[in-house]
Write a protein that holds these residues in place. Sequence first.
Motif, short mmCIF file in Angstrom:
data_model
loop_
_atom_site.label_atom_id
_atom_site.label_comp_id
_atom_site.label_asym_id
_atom_site.label_seq_id
_atom_site.Cartn_x
_atom_site.Cartn_y
_atom_site.Cartn_z
N ASN A 22 2.73 2.99 16.96
CA ASN A 22 4.03 2.58 16.42
C ASN A 22 3.86 1.79 15.13
OD1 ASN A 22 5.58 3.84 18.32
ND2 ASN A 22 6.08 1.98 19.49
N TRP A 23 2.83 0.96 15.07
CA TRP A 23 2.55 0.23 13.83
C TRP A 23 2.33 1.19 12.67
CZ3 TRP A 23 2.19 -3.94 10.77
CH2 TRP A 23 1.25 -3.94 9.74
N THR A 24 1.52 2.22 12.90
CA THR A 24 1.20 3.17 11.83
C THR A 24 2.47 3.84 11.31
OG1 THR A 24 -0.94 3.52 12.86
CG2 THR A 24 -0.23 5.17 11.27
N LYS A 25 3.37 4.20 12.25
CA LYS A 25 4.64 4.81 11.83
C LYS A 25 5.51 3.79 11.08
CE LYS A 25 4.61 8.04 15.64
NZ LYS A 25 4.83 8.03 17.09
N ALA A 26 5.50 2.56 11.54
CA ALA A 26 6.31 1.53 10.87
C ALA A 26 5.79 1.26 9.46
CB ALA A 26 6.30 0.24 11.69
N VAL A 27 4.49 1.30 9.28
CA VAL A 27 3.92 1.09 7.94
C VAL A 27 4.33 2.23 7.01
CG1 VAL A 27 1.76 1.05 6.63
CG2 VAL A 27 1.99 -0.34 8.69
N ALA A 28 4.22 3.47 7.48
CA ALA A 28 4.59 4.61 6.63
C ALA A 28 6.07 4.53 6.25
CB ALA A 28 4.29 5.92 7.37
N HIS A 29 6.90 4.17 7.24
CA HIS A 29 8.34 4.05 6.99
C HIS A 29 8.62 2.92 5.99
CE1 HIS A 29 12.59 4.46 8.05
NE2 HIS A 29 12.65 3.14 8.12
N THR A 30 7.94 1.81 6.16
CA THR A 30 8.13 0.67 5.25
C THR A 30 7.72 1.07 3.83
OG1 THR A 30 7.70 -0.88 7.05
CG2 THR A 30 7.47 -1.73 4.81
N ASN A 31 6.58 1.70 3.70
CA ASN A 31 6.13 2.12 2.36
C ASN A 31 7.14 3.07 1.71
OD1 ASN A 31 3.82 0.57 2.49
ND2 ASN A 31 2.52 2.24 3.23
N ALA A 32 7.75 3.95 2.53
CA ALA A 32 8.74 4.89 1.99
C ALA A 32 9.99 4.14 1.50
CB ALA A 32 9.12 5.92 3.05
N ARG A 33 10.29 2.99 2.08
CA ARG A 33 11.45 2.19 1.64
C ARG A 33 11.13 1.41 0.35
NH1 ARG A 33 15.14 4.95 4.16
NH2 ARG A 33 15.70 4.29 6.27
N ALA A 34 9.86 1.41 -0.04
CA ALA A 34 9.42 0.81 -1.31
C ALA A 34 9.90 -0.62 -1.52
CB ALA A 34 9.86 1.69 -2.48
N PRO A 35 9.65 -1.52 -0.56
CA PRO A 35 10.06 -2.91 -0.78
C PRO A 35 9.19 -3.57 -1.85
CG PRO A 35 8.69 -2.76 1.17
CD PRO A 35 8.89 -1.35 0.69
N ALA A 36 9.75 -4.62 -2.47
CA ALA A 36 8.95 -5.42 -3.41
C ALA A 36 8.02 -6.35 -2.66
CB ALA A 36 9.89 -6.23 -4.31
N LEU A 37 8.36 -6.61 -1.39
CA LEU A 37 7.62 -7.57 -0.58
C LEU A 37 7.82 -7.21 0.89
CD1 LEU A 37 6.21 -10.47 -0.49
CD2 LEU A 37 8.53 -11.39 -0.30
N THR A 38 6.78 -7.39 1.68
CA THR A 38 6.90 -7.20 3.13
C THR A 38 6.54 -8.52 3.81
OG1 THR A 38 6.31 -4.87 2.96
CG2 THR A 38 6.15 -5.87 5.14
N ILE A 39 7.39 -8.92 4.75
CA ILE A 39 7.11 -10.12 5.55
C ILE A 39 6.81 -9.67 6.97
CG2 ILE A 39 8.10 -12.24 6.52
CD1 ILE A 39 9.71 -12.48 3.88
#
Length: 274
Positions: A22-39
């Motif tokens: 689930n972490w791996t999927k969440a990371v890919a999804h987060t990267n696709a959202r292209a945030p300036a910062l991840t907390i």
Amino acid sequence: MTRIAVIADPHIGVEKPTFVGNWTKAVAHTNARAPALTIILGDLTFDGANAEADCAFAAEAIRALESPCLILPGNHDVGDTERDSEQPTDAERLARWRRHFGEDHWLSDAVPGWRLIGLDSQSLATGLPDEATQWTFLERALETDRRVLVFLHQPLFLEAWDEADRPGWTVRPAARARLRALLGRGGVDAVFTAHMHRAWTRLADGEPTLVWVPATSFLTRDASMPPQQGTAITGITLLDLTPSGLSIAFDPVPGLETFYIEDFNGTLYPAPAR
Ligand SMILES: [Fe+2]
Ligand SMILES: [Fe+2]
């Protein structure tokens, strides 16, 4: 507009890698959202409070996030605030966290018009020297003309500001009252917490908005939880900030496997006290 992604409660580790998918999927999804910062809002590790290997694994895993990253510890990373816990927050656990992930509290002025303040909920009400250091840090950090967002792992309360102590679940009453007074002085728009593995937004006039962000790892069943607010969903949370505005969206991650922690019958974590 500046976008921040919040990932909460990944619970990833080496010996028990159940939630790594689930972490791996969440990371890919987060990267696709292209945030300036991840907390990352705590419980990053499965059992970093006891296992060096889980900290090392997680420190490597977060390198897959394409944005800069700010990280806060949760109870499974540095221990519990209760002094009679089997794994209390202590100097050794905090030192391990700092070796792998840096300081357990921080501030960032990277977003125009905003100050982001990250706190270690697991040192609050412990009497550790780290707690006193953090209170001093917070008081100074709040002296700003910027609008403020605060992040910490454990929620301030489950149902009401004046509820009784809920060991293991929330910031403890004395620290809660002190935080309420400090954060209520004005300037703090919202407080984001994790730990409950549920999503909830509390709007109240004259007070910071309180947001429980969903986990990426697993859900819990009502029967093993104390009475509380919130919706049982998994995913990440997106904050879109302009100098004058904040919008908050819970963002389900497609393809996450749905786990309920109780279905592991205590083989992953012992059942929490309700
Ligand atoms: Fe968690
Ligand atoms: Fe937690």
